[in-house]
Scaffold this active site. Structure first.
Site, PDB file in Angstrom:
ATOM      1  N   SER A  86      -7.321  -7.344  -1.786  1.00 17.72           N
ATOM      2  CA  SER A  86      -6.995  -6.239  -2.694  1.00 17.72           C
ATOM      3  C   SER A  86      -7.835  -6.422  -3.949  1.00 17.72           C
ATOM      4  O   SER A  86      -8.407  -7.509  -4.166  1.00 17.72           O
ATOM      5  CB  SER A  86      -5.503  -6.345  -3.039  1.00 17.72           C
TER       6      SER A  86
ATOM      7  N   TYR B  70       2.221 -11.405  -5.608  1.00 14.72           N
ATOM      8  CA  TYR B  70       1.171 -10.673  -4.887  1.00 14.72           C
ATOM      9  C   TYR B  70      -0.207 -11.125  -5.348  1.00 14.72           C
ATOM     10  O   TYR B  70      -1.101 -11.410  -4.539  1.00 14.72           O
ATOM     11  CB  TYR B  70       1.381  -9.181  -5.142  1.00 14.72           C
TER      12      TYR B  70
HETATM   13  N1  LIG Z   1      -1.460   0.082  -0.161  1.00 15.50           N
HETATM   14  C1  LIG Z   1      -2.300  -0.353  -1.069  1.00 15.50           C
HETATM   15  O1  LIG Z   1      -2.538   0.290  -2.089  1.00 15.50           O
HETATM   16  C2  LIG Z   1      -3.029  -1.637  -0.862  1.00 15.50           C
HETATM   17  C3  LIG Z   1      -4.068  -1.939  -1.736  1.00 15.50           C
HETATM   18  C4  LIG Z   1      -4.760  -3.141  -1.573  1.00 15.50           C
HETATM   19  C5  LIG Z   1      -4.407  -3.993  -0.554  1.00 15.50           C
HETATM   20  N2  LIG Z   1      -3.378  -3.676   0.273  1.00 15.50           N
HETATM   21  C6  LIG Z   1      -3.040  -4.642   1.316  1.00 15.50           C
HETATM   22  O2  LIG Z   1      -3.154  -4.064   2.577  1.00 15.50           O
HETATM   23  C7  LIG Z   1      -2.203  -4.639   3.459  1.00 15.50           C
HETATM   24  C8  LIG Z   1      -1.380  -3.559   4.125  1.00 15.50           C
HETATM   25  O3  LIG Z   1      -0.740  -2.814   3.123  1.00 15.50           O
HETATM   26  P1  LIG Z   1      -0.069  -1.391   3.394  1.00 15.50           P
HETATM   27  O4  LIG Z   1      -0.204  -0.639   2.138  1.00 15.50           O
HETATM   28  O5  LIG Z   1      -0.561  -0.814   4.672  1.00 15.50           O
HETATM   29  O6  LIG Z   1       1.441  -1.840   3.527  1.00 15.50           O
HETATM   30  P2  LIG Z   1       2.654  -1.254   4.402  1.00 15.50           P
HETATM   31  O7  LIG Z   1       3.895  -1.623   3.680  1.00 15.50           O
HETATM   32  O8  LIG Z   1       2.415   0.183   4.729  1.00 15.50           O
HETATM   33  O9  LIG Z   1       2.507  -2.107   5.713  1.00 15.50           O
HETATM   34  C9  LIG Z   1       2.687  -3.502   5.700  1.00 15.50           C
HETATM   35  C10 LIG Z   1       3.158  -3.906   7.069  1.00 15.50           C
HETATM   36  O10 LIG Z   1       3.397  -5.323   7.025  1.00 15.50           O
HETATM   37  C11 LIG Z   1       4.569  -5.553   7.766  1.00 15.50           C
HETATM   38  N3  LIG Z   1       5.209  -6.803   7.360  1.00 15.50           N
HETATM   39  C12 LIG Z   1       5.673  -7.125   6.139  1.00 15.50           C
HETATM   40  N4  LIG Z   1       6.270  -8.331   6.170  1.00 15.50           N
HETATM   41  C13 LIG Z   1       6.159  -8.778   7.450  1.00 15.50           C
HETATM   42  C14 LIG Z   1       6.592  -9.951   8.124  1.00 15.50           C
HETATM   43  N5  LIG Z   1       7.304 -10.914   7.509  1.00 15.50           N
HETATM   44  N6  LIG Z   1       6.293 -10.084   9.438  1.00 15.50           N
HETATM   45  C15 LIG Z   1       5.623  -9.120  10.087  1.00 15.50           C
HETATM   46  N7  LIG Z   1       5.216  -7.968   9.507  1.00 15.50           N
HETATM   47  C16 LIG Z   1       5.475  -7.811   8.200  1.00 15.50           C
HETATM   48  C17 LIG Z   1       5.473  -4.372   7.460  1.00 15.50           C
HETATM   49  O11 LIG Z   1       6.502  -4.216   8.427  1.00 15.50           O
HETATM   50  C18 LIG Z   1       4.475  -3.217   7.442  1.00 15.50           C
HETATM   51  O12 LIG Z   1       4.345  -2.608   8.715  1.00 15.50           O
HETATM   52  C19 LIG Z   1      -1.362  -5.596   2.625  1.00 15.50           C
HETATM   53  O13 LIG Z   1      -1.844  -6.914   2.760  1.00 15.50           O
HETATM   54  C20 LIG Z   1      -1.595  -5.111   1.212  1.00 15.50           C
HETATM   55  O14 LIG Z   1      -1.445  -6.126   0.277  1.00 15.50           O
HETATM   56  C21 LIG Z   1      -2.688  -2.519   0.150  1.00 15.50           C
END
Ligand SMILES: NC(=O)c1ccc[n+]([C@@H]2O[C@H](COP(=O)([O-])OP(=O)(O)OC[C@H]3O[C@@H](n4cnc5c(N)ncnc54)[C@H](O)[C@@H]3O)[C@@H](O)[C@H]2O)c1
Length: 275
Positions: A157, A170
């Site tokens: 991120s 985070y």
């Molecule tokens: N959304 C954003 O703005 C953003 C920005 C930068 C980075 N990210 C990173 O991208 C990645 C995905 O983010 P997203 O926005 O798609 O999130 P999201 O919440 O839509 O999806 C995350 C997924 O991780 C799963 N998860 C969480 N804890 C878990 C566990 N203990 N075991 C198994 N599965 C688990 C959840 O069930 C979910 O399906 C993350 O690492 C996040 O930090 C997201």
């Protein structure tokens, strides 16, 4: 909650269509957090490229949705749902055996001042977002090394490179993931294995939607002002990035053309870190 008023008049938008030419026929890809958001987009993108996809998440219903969506795209039988809570670190390591492409994507967020941050949540965030990726890489590397080819892509991120207030766990986890990714790059180089981070700004996913209310409370402003005044404050491009755009960057890192790209952090942040 409706999050994004849509693109601003002068913003650059994606076509939404895959543009990277990628053939993963005969390869197996493991994507964590594949039930929704970025992980689902990555799972579908790698499946479309010909990989057999092991889709890991603790959300069984979300994985069912992914499998249905894959079927609708003509990818029946390509995506194998794998229900697993990644806090079970031994199971996570076992699940990674045989993966040629490993996308460490699962994550969670809590927005809370440090002095109020629950220690158990801090521990869980570090477990899911740093220790589980370590264990998954550990589980995948022996067979990647044996085959002389592997791709590790870590969903970091902007918060792997910059801090924001109220996101201690985070930010700590993502900064740690950057170090893990670079170390895997150094060790994997002699074996045809690359390891990189992808660093998006704010992506239109449930993880972002869920933090709007928290951000509003932490910053003392109404929820409708969070997008412009907090999330996109430092982004030159005033829109959220779409999960499919992030998946396209992941796809690029799996191409032969990216074989010299390793130990890198591919920033997709609308100019945030240009400040
Ligand atoms: N959304 C954003 O703005 C953003 C920005 C930068 C980075 N990210 C990173 O991208 C990645 C995905 O983010 P997203 O926005 O798609 O999130 P999201 O919440 O839509 O999806 C995350 C997924 O991780 C799963 N998860 C969480 N804890 C878990 C566990 N203990 N075991 C198994 N599965 C688990 C959840 O069930 C979910 O399906 C993350 O690492 C996040 O930090 C997201």
């Amino acid at each position: 909650m409706t999050m994004n008023p849509g693109p601003a008049p002068h913003s650059v938008t994606s076509t939404g269509k895959p543009s990277v030419s990628l053939d993963l026929g005969g390869r197996t890809a493991l994507v964590t957090g594949a039930a929704g958001g970025i992980g689902r987009a990555c799972a579908l993108r790698l499946a479309a490229a010909g990989a057999k996809v092991r889709a890991v998440d603790r959300d069984a219903a979300g994985l069912d949705g992914l499998v249905g969506q894959a079927r609708g795209l003509g990818l029946a039988g390509v995506v194998e749902p794998f229900v697993l809570d990644l806090t079970d670190l031994d199971a996570a390591e076992d699940a990674a055996a045989g993966a040629d492409v490993l996308v460490n994507n699962a994550g969670l967020q809590l927005v809370r001042p440090l002095e109020e941050f629950p220690p158990d949540v801090f521990h869980t965030v570090l477990t899911v977002m740093l220790e589980a990726p370590f264990r998954l890489i550990r589980g995948a590397l022996p067979q990647m090394y044996a085959k002389g080819w592997g791709r590790v892509v870590n969903l970091s991120s902007v918060h792997g490179l910059r801090a924001s207030p109220f996101k201690s766990a985070y930010v700590a986890a993502k900064h740690g993931l950057e170090g893990l990714s670079k170390t895997a790059a150094l060790e994997g180089a002699a074996h045809g294995v690359t390891s990189n981070c992808v660093n998006p700004g704010y992506v239109r996913t449930p993880l972002v939607e869920k933090q709007i209310e928290d951000q509003a409370a932490a910053h003392g402003i109404p929820a409708e002002r969070v997008l412009t005044e907090v999330l996109l404050k430092d982004s030159a491009l005033k829109r959220l990035i779409e999960p499919e755009e992030v998946a396209e960057a992941v796809a690029y890192l799996c191409t032969p053309q990216a074989s010299f790209v390793t130990g890198a952090s591919l920033v997709l942040d609308g100019g945030w870190t240009a400040h």
